[in-house]
Design a protein around this motif. Structure first.
Motif, PDB file in Angstrom:
ATOM      1  N   MET A 214     -57.435  30.186  15.678  1.00  0.00           N
ATOM      2  CA  MET A 214     -57.271  30.473  17.095  1.00  0.00           C
ATOM      3  C   MET A 214     -56.412  31.786  17.112  1.00  0.00           C
ATOM      4  SD  MET A 214     -59.562  28.172  17.686  1.00  0.00           S
ATOM      5  CE  MET A 214     -59.588  27.577  19.500  1.00  0.00           C
TER       6      MET A 214
ATOM      7  N   ARG B 175     -40.228  24.188  25.181  1.00  0.00           N
ATOM      8  CA  ARG B 175     -38.875  24.589  24.854  1.00  0.00           C
ATOM      9  C   ARG B 175     -38.394  25.610  26.020  1.00  0.00           C
ATOM     10  NH1 ARG B 175     -38.937  26.479  19.097  1.00  0.00           N
ATOM     11  NH2 ARG B 175     -40.861  27.102  19.663  1.00  0.00           N
TER      12      ARG B 175
ATOM     13  N   ALA C 270     -54.951  18.526  16.080  1.00  0.00           N
ATOM     14  CA  ALA C 270     -55.194  18.472  14.625  1.00  0.00           C
ATOM     15  C   ALA C 270     -55.194  19.727  14.256  1.00  0.00           C
ATOM     16  CB  ALA C 270     -56.333  17.345  14.103  1.00  0.00           C
TER      17      ALA C 270
ATOM     18  N   ASN D  16     -49.361  30.848  16.602  1.00  0.00           N
ATOM     19  CA  ASN D  16     -49.491  30.060  15.510  1.00  0.00           C
ATOM     20  C   ASN D  16     -50.172  30.970  14.141  1.00  0.00           C
ATOM     21  OD1 ASN D  16     -51.515  28.249  13.550  1.00  0.00           O
ATOM     22  ND2 ASN D  16     -49.964  27.051  14.292  1.00  0.00           N
ATOM     23  N   THR D  17     -50.969  31.912  14.564  1.00  0.00           N
ATOM     24  CA  THR D  17     -51.699  32.640  13.533  1.00  0.00           C
ATOM     25  C   THR D  17     -51.382  34.168  13.580  1.00  0.00           C
ATOM     26  OG1 THR D  17     -53.688  33.057  14.921  1.00  0.00           O
ATOM     27  CG2 THR D  17     -53.885  31.214  13.518  1.00  0.00           C
TER      28      THR D  17
ATOM     29  N   LYS E 201     -50.657  17.570   9.577  1.00  0.00           N
ATOM     30  CA  LYS E 201     -52.053  17.595  10.214  1.00  0.00           C
ATOM     31  C   LYS E 201     -53.066  16.737   9.748  1.00  0.00           C
ATOM     32  CE  LYS E 201     -50.835  20.667  13.575  1.00  0.00           C
ATOM     33  NZ  LYS E 201     -50.835  20.219  14.984  1.00  0.00           N
TER      34      LYS E 201
ATOM     35  N   LEU F  10     -52.872  27.249  22.792  1.00  0.00           N
ATOM     36  CA  LEU F  10     -53.877  26.168  23.070  1.00  0.00           C
ATOM     37  C   LEU F  10     -53.318  25.347  24.188  1.00  0.00           C
ATOM     38  CD1 LEU F  10     -55.006  25.300  19.614  1.00  0.00           C
ATOM     39  CD2 LEU F  10     -55.581  27.097  21.065  1.00  0.00           C
TER      40      LEU F  10
ATOM     41  N   ASN G  16     -46.188  26.313  27.252  1.00  0.00           N
ATOM     42  CA  ASN G  16     -45.848  27.642  27.763  1.00  0.00           C
ATOM     43  C   ASN G  16     -47.017  28.775  27.197  1.00  0.00           C
ATOM     44  OD1 ASN G  16     -44.463  26.975  25.342  1.00  0.00           O
ATOM     45  ND2 ASN G  16     -43.577  28.823  25.462  1.00  0.00           N
TER      46      ASN G  16
ATOM     47  N   GLY H 254     -60.002  25.390  14.908  1.00  0.00           N
ATOM     48  CA  GLY H 254     -60.403  26.290  13.866  1.00  0.00           C
ATOM     49  C   GLY H 254     -59.231  27.341  13.882  1.00  0.00           C
TER      50      GLY H 254
ATOM     51  N   GLY I 218     -45.854  21.390  24.636  1.00  0.00           N
ATOM     52  CA  GLY I 218     -46.457  22.997  24.191  1.00  0.00           C
ATOM     53  C   GLY I 218     -46.976  23.766  25.095  1.00  0.00           C
TER      54      GLY I 218
ATOM     55  N   ASN J  12     -49.682  18.694  21.557  1.00  0.00           N
ATOM     56  CA  ASN J  12     -50.181  19.832  21.212  1.00  0.00           C
ATOM     57  C   ASN J  12     -49.047  20.684  20.768  1.00  0.00           C
ATOM     58  OD1 ASN J  12     -51.790  22.654  21.529  1.00  0.00           O
ATOM     59  ND2 ASN J  12     -49.786  22.871  22.492  1.00  0.00           N
TER      60      ASN J  12
ATOM     61  N   TYR K 240     -47.025  21.781   6.831  1.00  0.00           N
ATOM     62  CA  TYR K 240     -48.071  21.643   7.783  1.00  0.00           C
ATOM     63  C   TYR K 240     -49.481  20.909   7.637  1.00  0.00           C
ATOM     64  CZ  TYR K 240     -50.909  23.758  11.736  1.00  0.00           C
ATOM     65  OH  TYR K 240     -51.616  24.038  12.872  1.00  0.00           O
TER      66      TYR K 240
ATOM     67  N   ASP L 255     -36.506  20.261  24.274  1.00  0.00           N
ATOM     68  CA  ASP L 255     -36.707  20.838  22.865  1.00  0.00           C
ATOM     69  C   ASP L 255     -37.091  19.738  22.148  1.00  0.00           C
ATOM     70  OD1 ASP L 255     -36.349  21.482  20.451  1.00  0.00           O
ATOM     71  OD2 ASP L 255     -34.297  22.330  20.380  1.00  0.00           O
ATOM     72  N   MET L 256     -38.114  19.559  21.752  1.00  0.00           N
ATOM     73  CA  MET L 256     -38.992  18.542  21.141  1.00  0.00           C
ATOM     74  C   MET L 256     -38.538  18.550  19.458  1.00  0.00           C
ATOM     75  SD  MET L 256     -42.646  18.749  22.896  1.00  0.00           S
ATOM     76  CE  MET L 256     -43.033  17.190  22.053  1.00  0.00           C
TER      77      MET L 256
ATOM     78  N   THR M 230     -53.487  32.752  18.604  1.00  0.00           N
ATOM     79  CA  THR M 230     -52.425  32.459  19.231  1.00  0.00           C
ATOM     80  C   THR M 230     -51.118  32.612  18.235  1.00  0.00           C
ATOM     81  OG1 THR M 230     -52.173  30.204  18.294  1.00  0.00           O
ATOM     82  CG2 THR M 230     -53.733  30.399  20.294  1.00  0.00           C
TER      83      THR M 230
HETATM   84  P1  NAD Z   1     -48.242  28.465  19.529  1.00  0.00           P
HETATM   85  O1  NAD Z   1     -47.266  28.980  18.370  1.00  0.00           O
HETATM   86  O2  NAD Z   1     -48.729  29.372  20.429  1.00  0.00           O
HETATM   87  O3  NAD Z   1     -47.892  27.188  20.429  1.00  0.00           O
HETATM   88  C1  NAD Z   1     -46.906  26.310  19.942  1.00  0.00           C
HETATM   89  C2  NAD Z   1     -46.457  25.331  21.039  1.00  0.00           C
HETATM   90  O4  NAD Z   1     -45.551  24.624  20.563  1.00  0.00           O
HETATM   91  C3  NAD Z   1     -45.704  26.312  21.975  1.00  0.00           C
HETATM   92  O5  NAD Z   1     -45.838  25.981  23.252  1.00  0.00           O
HETATM   93  C4  NAD Z   1     -44.199  26.044  21.448  1.00  0.00           C
HETATM   94  O6  NAD Z   1     -43.349  26.442  22.739  1.00  0.00           O
HETATM   95  C5  NAD Z   1     -44.417  24.541  21.161  1.00  0.00           C
HETATM   96  N1  NAD Z   1     -43.126  24.125  20.581  1.00  0.00           N
HETATM   97  C6  NAD Z   1     -42.633  24.451  18.987  1.00  0.00           C
HETATM   98  N2  NAD Z   1     -41.849  23.916  18.656  1.00  0.00           N
HETATM   99  C7  NAD Z   1     -41.153  23.289  19.753  1.00  0.00           C
HETATM  100  C8  NAD Z   1     -40.033  22.320  20.074  1.00  0.00           C
HETATM  101  N3  NAD Z   1     -39.172  22.357  19.097  1.00  0.00           N
HETATM  102  N4  NAD Z   1     -40.000  21.904  21.656  1.00  0.00           N
HETATM  103  C9  NAD Z   1     -40.787  21.942  22.324  1.00  0.00           C
HETATM  104  N5  NAD Z   1     -42.232  22.799  22.163  1.00  0.00           N
HETATM  105  C10 NAD Z   1     -42.224  23.320  20.960  1.00  0.00           C
HETATM  106  O7  NAD Z   1     -49.602  28.014  18.733  1.00  0.00           O
HETATM  107  P2  NAD Z   1     -50.828  27.188  19.256  1.00  0.00           P
HETATM  108  O8  NAD Z   1     -51.925  27.724  18.098  1.00  0.00           O
HETATM  109  O9  NAD Z   1     -51.114  27.076  20.693  1.00  0.00           O
HETATM  110  O10 NAD Z   1     -50.473  25.777  18.519  1.00  0.00           O
HETATM  111  C11 NAD Z   1     -50.628  24.839  19.408  1.00  0.00           C
HETATM  112  C12 NAD Z   1     -51.203  23.650  18.626  1.00  0.00           C
HETATM  113  O11 NAD Z   1     -52.466  23.769  17.960  1.00  0.00           O
HETATM  114  C13 NAD Z   1     -50.197  23.335  17.444  1.00  0.00           C
HETATM  115  O12 NAD Z   1     -50.049  21.927  17.189  1.00  0.00           O
HETATM  116  C14 NAD Z   1     -50.851  23.981  16.250  1.00  0.00           C
HETATM  117  O13 NAD Z   1     -50.433  23.293  14.995  1.00  0.00           O
HETATM  118  C15 NAD Z   1     -52.442  23.515  16.506  1.00  0.00           C
HETATM  119  N6  NAD Z   1     -53.405  24.455  15.820  1.00  0.00           N
HETATM  120  C16 NAD Z   1     -53.347  25.887  16.085  1.00  0.00           C
HETATM  121  C17 NAD Z   1     -54.373  26.596  15.367  1.00  0.00           C
HETATM  122  C18 NAD Z   1     -54.508  27.974  15.460  1.00  0.00           C
HETATM  123  O14 NAD Z   1     -55.377  28.661  14.628  1.00  0.00           O
HETATM  124  N7  NAD Z   1     -53.901  28.592  16.351  1.00  0.00           N
HETATM  125  C19 NAD Z   1     -55.328  25.946  14.584  1.00  0.00           C
HETATM  126  C20 NAD Z   1     -55.189  24.556  14.377  1.00  0.00           C
HETATM  127  C21 NAD Z   1     -54.362  23.603  15.038  1.00  0.00           C
END
Ligand code: NAD
Length: 256
Positions: free
Chosen positions: A194, A45, A147, A198-199, A165, A25, A22, A192, A20, A95, A161, A68-69, A196
């Motif tokens: 963040m 991806r 997590a 995701n939120t 987690k 986080l 690109n 917490g 993840g 991640n 989710y 593509d994971m 991005t």
């Molecule tokens: P994000 O949506 O920006 O990033 C998610 C990443 O996962 C991206 O890089 C995306 O390309 C990759 N991904 C999703 N599906 C995929 C697939 N099929 N193949 C390959 N890659 C794939 O959000 P983020 O906040 O950066 O999330 C990163 C991690 O942090 C995640 O595991 C998320 O659950 C976790 N997290 C985020 C928060 C938050 O508040 N943002 C809080 C707790 C945990």
């Protein structure tokens, strides 16, 4: 005698695979690792152009692997491409993750499976793939799973989710118990709230956004830069005796 100094935090000469990569986080962790001296393999991806540019700006070392994971069969491709790029992998960061918001009564099996497959099943089998090699060559390694606050709490409208987690926290402990004696450190970071993708939905809902912000002792959403310190620490020699622990990087959310 062991002389503690800052070089124990250096990742120089080490290779890290970060999934993840690109955006969000994952991108923050890639940049942080490259700054700490690691060769970074970013799995995503889509193109990791932005991440690559950020790392190129300080002449860091980065290679992207497109995968593509959502398909578990992509694991050998990831492992082979990583090895081809920089040789032995020393650090794995799980991640990549997705979240689907929906009332529990309306969750479809398809949505359930897509979240569990990426956030939980893929995490386990990537850990297994690299740990097998590390046990075989006897040189150990570091695994950092991402997590969540929902490893500790129930959340609202995100049952798959939360399940995934919560599993990541348990899996981190379970694997640490089996692999610590092989010099493999399995730990996790629980971010917490963040800012991005995701939120995105939470932050665009004014009421939810205010409720969340009002409960964060630090008084702000976290950023990808905020997870850098914990990630570098857990990936480095400084964490040699840290096993099976999930570190919250949450602006104090869990302390509340
Ligand atoms: P994000 O949506 O920006 O990033 C998610 C990443 O996962 C991206 O890089 C995306 O390309 C990759 N991904 C999703 N599906 C995929 C697939 N099929 N193949 C390959 N890659 C794939 O959000 P983020 O906040 O950066 O999330 C990163 C991690 O942090 C995640 O595991 C998320 O659950 C976790 N997290 C985020 C928060 C938050 O508040 N943002 C809080 C707790 C945990």
């Amino acid at each position: 005698m062991f002389e503690p100094n800052l070089s124990m935090f250096s990742l120089s000469g080490k290779t890290a695979v970060v999934t993840g990569a690109n955006t969000g986080l994952g991108q923050g962790i890639c940049v942080a690792f490259a700054k700490a001296g690691a060769n970074v393999v970013g799995v995503a991806r889509r193109s990791c152009e932005e991440t690559a540019d950020k790392i190129a700006a300080f002449e860091g070392s980065f290679k992207e692997v497109i995968a593509d994971m959502s398909d578990i069969n992509v694991i050998p491709h990831i492992a082979e491409e990583a090895k081809k790029a920089f040789g032995r992998v020393d650090i794995l960061v799980n991640n990549a993750g997705i979240i689907k918001r929906c009332d529990a009564v309306d969750v479809t099996m398809e949505d359930w499976d897509s979240v569990i497959d990426l956030n939980e099943k893929m995490v386990f089998f990537l850990c297994q793939t690299f740990a097998k090699e590390w046990i075989a060559d006897g040189k150990g390694g570091k695994i950092i799973n991402i997590a969540s606050m929902l490893s500790y709490q129930g959340g609202i409208r995100v049952p798959a989710y939360t399940s995934s987690k919560s599993a990541v926290l348990g899996l981190t402990r379970a694997l640490a118990n089996e692999w610590a004696s092989h010099n493999i450190n399995v730990n996790a970071i629980a971010p917490g709230y963040m800012a991005t993708h995701n939120t995105d939905n939470l932050r665009s809902d004014e009421q939810r956004s205010e409720e969340i912000l009002g409960r964060i002792p630090a008084g702000r959403w976290g950023t990808p830069e905020d997870v850098a310190g914990a990630a570098i620490f857990l990936a480095s020699d400084a964490a040699a005796y840290v096993h099976g622990f999930t570190i919250a990087v949450d602006g104090g959310w869990l302390a509340r």
